[in-house]
Scaffold this active site. Structure first.
Site, PDB file in Angstrom:
ATOM      1  N   CYS A  97       0.815  -1.223   0.000  1.00 14.61           N
ATOM      2  CA  CYS A  97       0.000   0.000   0.000  1.00 14.61           C
ATOM      3  C   CYS A  97       0.848   1.273   0.000  1.00 14.61           C
ATOM      4  O   CYS A  97       0.369   2.340  -0.376  1.00 14.61           O
ATOM      5  CB  CYS A  97      -0.958   0.003   1.180  1.00 14.61           C
ATOM      6  N   ASN A 129     -10.010   0.200  -0.593  1.00 19.83           N
ATOM      7  CA  ASN A 129      -8.546   0.282  -0.539  1.00 19.83           C
ATOM      8  C   ASN A 129      -7.978  -0.284  -1.841  1.00 19.83           C
ATOM      9  O   ASN A 129      -8.047  -1.489  -2.078  1.00 19.83           O
ATOM     10  CB  ASN A 129      -8.046  -0.518   0.673  1.00 19.83           C
ATOM     11  N   HIS A 134      -3.449   7.610   2.321  1.00 15.18           N
ATOM     12  CA  HIS A 134      -3.814   6.292   1.808  1.00 15.18           C
ATOM     13  C   HIS A 134      -5.220   5.975   2.307  1.00 15.18           C
ATOM     14  O   HIS A 134      -5.557   6.233   3.465  1.00 15.18           O
ATOM     15  CB  HIS A 134      -2.809   5.260   2.320  1.00 15.18           C
TER      16      HIS A 134
HETATM   17  O1  UT7 Z   1      -3.596  -0.636   3.554  1.00 19.49           O
HETATM   18  C1  UT7 Z   1      -3.187  -1.105   4.792  1.00 19.49           C
HETATM   19  C2  UT7 Z   1      -3.823  -2.372   5.016  1.00 19.49           C
HETATM   20  N1  UT7 Z   1      -4.960  -2.519   5.782  1.00 19.49           N
HETATM   21  C3  UT7 Z   1      -5.435  -1.724   6.752  1.00 19.49           C
HETATM   22  O2  UT7 Z   1      -5.040  -0.638   7.031  1.00 19.49           O
HETATM   23  C4  UT7 Z   1      -6.559  -2.316   7.538  1.00 19.49           C
HETATM   24  C5  UT7 Z   1      -6.386  -2.104   8.989  1.00 19.49           C
HETATM   25  N2  UT7 Z   1      -7.413  -2.704   9.770  1.00 19.49           N
HETATM   26  C6  UT7 Z   1      -8.718  -2.315   9.708  1.00 19.49           C
HETATM   27  O3  UT7 Z   1      -9.064  -1.442   8.945  1.00 19.49           O
HETATM   28  C7  UT7 Z   1      -9.707  -2.953  10.658  1.00 19.49           C
HETATM   29  O4  UT7 Z   1      -9.017  -3.710  11.628  1.00 19.49           O
HETATM   30  C8  UT7 Z   1     -10.759  -3.854   9.955  1.00 19.49           C
HETATM   31  C9  UT7 Z   1     -11.698  -2.984   9.147  1.00 19.49           C
HETATM   32  C10 UT7 Z   1     -10.056  -4.855   9.065  1.00 19.49           C
HETATM   33  C11 UT7 Z   1     -11.595  -4.595  10.994  1.00 19.49           C
HETATM   34  O5  UT7 Z   1     -12.214  -3.689  11.873  1.00 19.49           O
HETATM   35  P1  UT7 Z   1     -12.134  -3.930  13.454  1.00 19.49           P
HETATM   36  O6  UT7 Z   1     -12.928  -2.882  14.087  1.00 19.49           O
HETATM   37  O7  UT7 Z   1     -10.660  -4.008  13.813  1.00 19.49           O
HETATM   38  O8  UT7 Z   1     -12.887  -5.311  13.609  1.00 19.49           O
HETATM   39  P2  UT7 Z   1     -12.338  -6.672  14.206  1.00 19.49           P
HETATM   40  O9  UT7 Z   1     -11.336  -7.297  13.306  1.00 19.49           O
HETATM   41  O10 UT7 Z   1     -11.945  -6.405  15.620  1.00 19.49           O
HETATM   42  O11 UT7 Z   1     -13.661  -7.545  14.169  1.00 19.49           O
HETATM   43  C12 UT7 Z   1     -14.821  -7.197  14.943  1.00 19.49           C
HETATM   44  C13 UT7 Z   1     -15.911  -8.174  14.640  1.00 19.49           C
HETATM   45  C14 UT7 Z   1     -15.457  -9.638  14.729  1.00 19.49           C
HETATM   46  O12 UT7 Z   1     -16.502 -10.369  15.300  1.00 19.49           O
HETATM   47  P3  UT7 Z   1     -16.462 -10.778  16.868  1.00 19.49           P
HETATM   48  O13 UT7 Z   1     -15.216 -11.585  17.036  1.00 19.49           O
HETATM   49  O14 UT7 Z   1     -16.432  -9.488  17.619  1.00 19.49           O
HETATM   50  O15 UT7 Z   1     -17.743 -11.545  17.029  1.00 19.49           O
HETATM   51  C15 UT7 Z   1     -15.300 -10.051  13.299  1.00 19.49           C
HETATM   52  O16 UT7 Z   1     -15.490 -11.432  13.090  1.00 19.49           O
HETATM   53  O17 UT7 Z   1     -16.384  -8.002  13.300  1.00 19.49           O
HETATM   54  C16 UT7 Z   1     -16.383  -9.271  12.618  1.00 19.49           C
HETATM   55  N3  UT7 Z   1     -16.152  -9.023  11.199  1.00 19.49           N
HETATM   56  C17 UT7 Z   1     -17.148  -8.755  10.342  1.00 19.49           C
HETATM   57  N4  UT7 Z   1     -18.489  -8.649  10.497  1.00 19.49           N
HETATM   58  C18 UT7 Z   1     -19.226  -8.345   9.420  1.00 19.49           C
HETATM   59  C19 UT7 Z   1     -14.971  -9.004  10.528  1.00 19.49           C
HETATM   60  N5  UT7 Z   1     -15.180  -8.724   9.228  1.00 19.49           N
HETATM   61  C20 UT7 Z   1     -16.533  -8.564   9.093  1.00 19.49           C
HETATM   62  C21 UT7 Z   1     -17.360  -8.252   7.997  1.00 19.49           C
HETATM   63  N6  UT7 Z   1     -18.674  -8.147   8.201  1.00 19.49           N
HETATM   64  N7  UT7 Z   1     -16.860  -8.038   6.763  1.00 19.49           N
END
Ligand code: UT7
Length: 324
Positions: A115, A281, A251
């Protein structure tokens, strides 16, 4: 040698025609428009057609950038393509872009910094031009991440999209440039974090292309701090402050990361270009796409002070300051 400065002459973007909405994604994996918008700010992404390759996206963005610069392909003698989704393992996608644009002189090569690729490519092209290793460069970020996503993994497949963006850099004597052009860059990496965001395949390891794997929360945890460090570094090096910025072009990975970095650095939301809602992204394409949109809608204007930044797999992270 006369001291040179790399001036931005033009910018262009390209998004594939097919739009994949959050609603449509919710029919493919267990997710919802509400979750995606709240957690990321993404509403839709573009997906390349089956016969559309990364080099095709790159060529369209490059043609748009050349048109906006008033230059033609024959003026270009350096092509740097930032991509993690090359057409082939080799040769470099940049050489395929060179061939498709009908350019037969100069040099062309790829940069792989995920990225952060466009920031690395801009800093690299700037250094080449300042050292006489070319006079006019196409700096391109182009990706077809749809090809490396695991479309059954809701934690990653909702986050990315395809696209390309490009700028034309022209090396001119510093005295003529005044305070315009690429003013400075700050690049970092730390491979200790490689397995927090990677693709589980490659020529040497599996002889397959593989799929993107990410520990999103781990990436999130590091993002704001890393972004802020390189921004503070490039501002220090160039003697500028956040208060002087006309535009912050981050980004586009997650709206919450952009907001967090803006708040930490004291950059107001109205000076921040946001495009993540419309194309998710797009990795190395994200910053030049945002630049092209900001210029096309008349926000970014000549002489504006513009800060770009990115962070991604590796981890890599970087920032550049430009006077447009
Ligand atoms: O370009 C650089 C690369 N990437 C990034 O910068 C991404 C960096 N990370 C992020 O943007 C965030 O961490 C995410 C958007 C990927 C995830 O958001 P989060 O607030 O950190 O969520 P999480 O991973 O803590 O997940 C929270 C909940 C989980 O469920 P439980 O365990 O709380 O029951 C996940 O299983 O959300 C669930 N979850 C989803 N639910 C619905 C994860 N993906 C999804 C989804 N739809 N697509």
């Amino acid at each position: 040698m006369t001291p040179l400065r790399s001036i931005v002459r033009g910018v262009g973007g390209y998004l594939p025609a097919r739009v994949l909405s959050n609603g449509e994604l919710a029919t493919m994996v267990n997710t919802s428009d509400e979750w995606i918008v709240q957690r990321t700010g993404i509403r839709q992404r573009h997906v390349a057609a089956d016969d559309e390759l990364t080099s095709d996206l790159a060529v369209k963005a490059a043609e748009n950038a050349l048109a906006s610069s008033g230059m033609s392909a024959s003026d270009i003698d350096l092509i740097v393509v930032a991509t993690s989704t090359p057409d082939l393992t080799f040769p470099a996608t940049a050489t395929l872009v060179q061939q498709k644009l009908g350019i037969t002189r100069g040099a062309a090569f790829d940069i792989q910094a995920v990225c952060t690729g466009f920031v690395y490519a801009l800093a690299t092209a700037d250094s080449y031009l300042k050292n006489g290793l070319g006079t006019r460069a196409l700096v391109i970020g182009a990706e077809t991440f749809s090809r490396i996503l695991d479309w059954t993994d809701r934690s990653t497949c909702v986050l990315f999209g395809d696209g390309a963006g490009a700028v034309v850099l022209d090396a001119i004597p510093e005295a003529e440039a005044g305070d315009r052009g690429v003013l400075g860059s700050s690049l970092r990496s730390d491979g200790v974090h490689w397995d927090k965001l990677y693709v589980d395949g490659g020529p040497s390891s599996t002889q397959t292309v593989g799929h993107l794997r990410m520990h999103g929360r781990e990436v999130f945890k590091h993002a704001v701090g890393m972004i802020s460090d390189v921004i503070e570094d490039v501002l220090d090096k160039t003697g500028h402050t956040t208060g002087e910025l006309d535009w912050f072009v981050p980004h586009q990975a997650n709206l919450r990361i952009i907001d967090g970095a803006g708040k930490k650095l004291g950059i107001p939301a109205e000076k921040t270009i946001i495009t993540i809602d419309s194309h998710a992204n797009t990795s190395a394409a994200s910053v030049p796409l945002a630049l092209s949109i900001g210029v096309a809608d008349g926000r970014i204007r000549p002489n504006d002070l513009v800060l770009i930044e990115a962070m991604g797999g590796g981890f890599t992270w970087g920032a550049s300051l430009l006077r447009w």
